[in-house]
Enzyme design. Structure first.
Site, PDB file in Angstrom:
ATOM      1  N   TYR A  34     -66.134  30.457  17.730  1.00  0.00           N
ATOM      2  CA  TYR A  34     -65.707  30.956  19.039  1.00  0.00           C
ATOM      3  C   TYR A  34     -66.472  32.237  19.378  1.00  0.00           C
ATOM      4  CZ  TYR A  34     -62.971  33.669  22.309  1.00  0.00           C
ATOM      5  OH  TYR A  34     -62.612  34.468  23.361  1.00  0.00           O
ATOM      6  N   ASN A  66     -57.102  42.036  21.470  1.00  0.00           N
ATOM      7  CA  ASN A  66     -56.062  41.003  21.629  1.00  0.00           C
ATOM      8  C   ASN A  66     -55.268  41.172  22.919  1.00  0.00           C
ATOM      9  OD1 ASN A  66     -56.809  40.865  18.728  1.00  0.00           O
ATOM     10  ND2 ASN A  66     -55.265  39.264  18.760  1.00  0.00           N
ATOM     11  N   ARG A  91     -55.410  32.236   7.768  1.00  0.00           N
ATOM     12  CA  ARG A  91     -56.021  31.322   8.742  1.00  0.00           C
ATOM     13  C   ARG A  91     -57.531  31.515   8.670  1.00  0.00           C
ATOM     14  NH1 ARG A  91     -54.508  32.104  15.037  1.00  0.00           N
ATOM     15  NH2 ARG A  91     -55.700  33.989  14.709  1.00  0.00           N
ATOM     16  N   ASP A 134     -64.727  21.116  36.832  1.00  0.00           N
ATOM     17  CA  ASP A 134     -65.168  21.405  35.469  1.00  0.00           C
ATOM     18  C   ASP A 134     -66.585  21.954  35.502  1.00  0.00           C
ATOM     19  OD1 ASP A 134     -65.997  21.009  32.667  1.00  0.00           O
ATOM     20  OD2 ASP A 134     -64.046  19.988  32.568  1.00  0.00           O
ATOM     21  N   ARG A 183     -54.529  44.085  14.341  1.00  0.00           N
ATOM     22  CA  ARG A 183     -55.222  43.817  15.602  1.00  0.00           C
ATOM     23  C   ARG A 183     -54.918  44.922  16.615  1.00  0.00           C
ATOM     24  NH1 ARG A 183     -57.333  41.005  12.755  1.00  0.00           N
ATOM     25  NH2 ARG A 183     -57.747  38.772  12.791  1.00  0.00           N
ATOM     26  N   ASP A 197     -61.095  25.766  38.194  1.00  0.00           N
ATOM     27  CA  ASP A 197     -60.447  25.601  36.887  1.00  0.00           C
ATOM     28  C   ASP A 197     -60.191  24.107  36.687  1.00  0.00           C
ATOM     29  OD1 ASP A 197     -58.299  27.745  35.138  1.00  0.00           O
ATOM     30  OD2 ASP A 197     -58.290  25.579  34.800  1.00  0.00           O
ATOM     31  N   PHE A 202     -64.069  33.226  33.129  1.00  0.00           N
ATOM     32  CA  PHE A 202     -63.061  33.160  32.055  1.00  0.00           C
ATOM     33  C   PHE A 202     -63.034  31.797  31.375  1.00  0.00           C
ATOM     34  CE2 PHE A 202     -61.487  36.233  35.121  1.00  0.00           C
ATOM     35  CZ  PHE A 202     -61.184  37.304  34.307  1.00  0.00           C
ATOM     36  N   ALA A 203     -63.422  30.750  32.131  1.00  0.00           N
ATOM     37  CA  ALA A 203     -63.194  29.389  31.638  1.00  0.00           C
ATOM     38  C   ALA A 203     -63.933  29.161  30.324  1.00  0.00           C
ATOM     39  CB  ALA A 203     -63.685  28.389  32.686  1.00  0.00           C
TER      40      ALA A 203
HETATM   41  N1  UDP Z   1     -50.913  35.191  13.416  1.00  0.00           N
HETATM   42  C1  UDP Z   1     -49.923  34.894  12.489  1.00  0.00           C
HETATM   43  N2  UDP Z   1     -49.087  33.851  12.752  1.00  0.00           N
HETATM   44  C2  UDP Z   1     -49.174  33.075  13.874  1.00  0.00           C
HETATM   45  C3  UDP Z   1     -50.182  33.397  14.806  1.00  0.00           C
HETATM   46  C4  UDP Z   1     -51.029  34.461  14.566  1.00  0.00           C
HETATM   47  O1  UDP Z   1     -49.798  35.547  11.464  1.00  0.00           O
HETATM   48  O2  UDP Z   1     -48.398  32.118  14.021  1.00  0.00           O
HETATM   49  C5  UDP Z   1     -51.816  36.327  13.168  1.00  0.00           C
HETATM   50  C6  UDP Z   1     -53.298  35.934  13.136  1.00  0.00           C
HETATM   51  O3  UDP Z   1     -53.677  35.562  11.829  1.00  0.00           O
HETATM   52  C7  UDP Z   1     -53.970  37.222  13.606  1.00  0.00           C
HETATM   53  C8  UDP Z   1     -52.949  37.854  14.543  1.00  0.00           C
HETATM   54  O4  UDP Z   1     -51.699  37.222  14.254  1.00  0.00           O
HETATM   55  O5  UDP Z   1     -54.181  38.093  12.529  1.00  0.00           O
HETATM   56  C9  UDP Z   1     -53.267  37.642  16.007  1.00  0.00           C
HETATM   57  O6  UDP Z   1     -53.545  36.257  16.193  1.00  0.00           O
HETATM   58  P1  UDP Z   1     -53.685  35.585  17.616  1.00  0.00           P
HETATM   59  O7  UDP Z   1     -53.875  34.112  17.378  1.00  0.00           O
HETATM   60  O8  UDP Z   1     -52.556  36.010  18.478  1.00  0.00           O
HETATM   61  O9  UDP Z   1     -55.001  36.243  18.247  1.00  0.00           O
HETATM   62  P2  UDP Z   1     -56.523  36.285  17.695  1.00  0.00           P
HETATM   63  O10 UDP Z   1     -56.587  37.488  16.808  1.00  0.00           O
HETATM   64  O11 UDP Z   1     -56.820  35.001  17.014  1.00  0.00           O
HETATM   65  O12 UDP Z   1     -57.320  36.468  18.954  1.00  0.00           O
END
Ligand code: UDP
Length: 335
Positions: free
Chosen positions: A141, A170, A280, A51, A221, A31, A73-74
């Site tokens: 990603y 998640n 987002r 790395d 999620r 790691d 995982f990295a």
């Molecule tokens: N989310 C949010 N506010 C935050 C962080 C995350 O509303 O400050 C929402 C994000 O838009 C997603 C969900 O929570 O719908 C889970 O986001 P997270 O970043 O935990 O995991 P991801 O789904 O990106 O793997």
């Protein structure tokens, strides 16, 4: 077995290291500690800071050990960041995986479990999402992980390297013994941010959009406990003796961002201030897994399937380690 765990100092990686050790395997963690924490690696594991971009370091690593399998995982793993910096995500994640697989082929290591993602599926037409759903990543990603899955497909076809691609939904929660948990810097994930808001370490939680086509307008999620993910890795390792495979890992039940906040209020007994924010970029409205295949084929049975136990274990970790592993390392140094 002797198992190489890349990214074993990270959130899911460190829980898998603990599970491998509990099962009696020898573990070597590799790691770069850019996101991971030295204090997250159980002392029984050998730790090497390095790395995957460094091919000489990889050659040295494989020359010095006889690995039976690799858990990979990295990686860079943030959806939002990948939308802002797509090329770094595509380049680093794919090239590092390529370096790893080439080193494996040269050393004759024939088994790998990949930490893959639900982000492969973009905005799927059918929920829950099964393994044969159309792949159309909604962000760089997810695209980078799909490219790694393809890389592994060809490593199998051309070199007989068997792979298990585990698409996590998640990851959430923390080790029930209270010693391991989620600690990112900066933290971007919903549950730790919500718990920080509950503890008063943040003024509020911002909800990223309430105009999605979901029951309450916020994203849905499928949360899966990190120890249940670790169990799935152990099962996948066993099946690699026979064949390659890919599985979706979730609980088949979605929770909206608002429901996560409500659950955290219930578990902590504290009020959590909420602010509504913009969407987002890169976030699909709903991601819920069908994990019927891994249950039927490998007998995977989540031990912590309900959101409440995920939030409770995460809260327990947060309360014991308010400064995360920084605090854990300081406590260790003071002993
Ligand atoms: N989310 C949010 N506010 C935050 C962080 C995350 O509303 O400050 C929402 C994000 O838009 C997603 C969900 O929570 O719908 C889970 O986001 P997270 O970043 O935990 O995991 P991801 O789904 O990106 O793997």
């Amino acid at each position: 077995m002797t198992i190489l765990v890349t990214g074993g100092a990270g959130y899911v990686g460190s829980h898998c290291v603990a599970a491998l050790l509990e099962r009696g395997h020898r573990v070597v963690v590799f790691d770069n500690l850019r996101q991971g924490h030295r204090a997250a690696v159980r002392p029984q594991a050998e730790f090497i800071q390095g790395d995957l971009a460094d091919r000489a370091a990889l050659a040295w690593l494989f020359a010095g050990h006889r690995f039976d399998a690799v858990l990979h995982f990295a990686a860079l793993s943030l959806v939002g960041e990948s939308m802002r910096d797509p090329h770094t995500y595509l380049h680093d994640n794919v090239v590092n995986a390529m370096n790893l697989v080439q080193a494996m082929v040269r050393a004759g290591v024939g088994k790998i479990v990949l930490s893959s993602t639900a982000a492969l599926f973009g905005t799927p037409e059918t929920i829950p999402i099964a393994e044969d759903a159309a792949i159309d990543p909604g962000n760089p990603y997810g695209e980078s992980k799909f490219m790694i899955e393809r890389l592994l497909h060809w490593a199998d076809r051309c070199h007989g390297v068997r792979s298990a691609c585990l698409r996590y939904f998640n990851a959430a929660g923390a080790h029930p013994d209270g010693t391991l948990g989620e600690d990112h810097n900066p933290e971007t994930h919903l549950i730790p941010l919500v718990l920080d808001a509950a503890a008063g370490r943040r003024p509020h939680i911002e909800i990223f959009g309430d105009d999605y086509s979901t029951p309450d307008g916020t994203c849905v999620r499928d949360y899966v406990h990190v120890c249940d993910l670790a169990d799935a890795h152990l099962l996948a390792l066993d099946v690699l003796a026979e064949r390659s495979c890919r599985y979706n890992l979730g609980n088949g039940r979605g929770y909206s961002v608002r429901e996560v906040v409500e659950t955290a209020e219930r578990v902590t007994g504290l009020r959590i201030p909420v602010r509504m924010g913009a969407r987002r970029p890169g976030d699909p409205p709903v991601l819920v897994a069908s994990s019927e295949r891994i249950k039927a084929e490998l007998g995977w049975q989540p031990r912590f399937p309900d959101l409440e136990s995920m939030v409770r274990t995460a809260w327990e970790w947060r309360r014991r380690h308010p400064d995360g592993f920084r605090g854990a390392a300081a406590a260790l140094a003071a002993e």
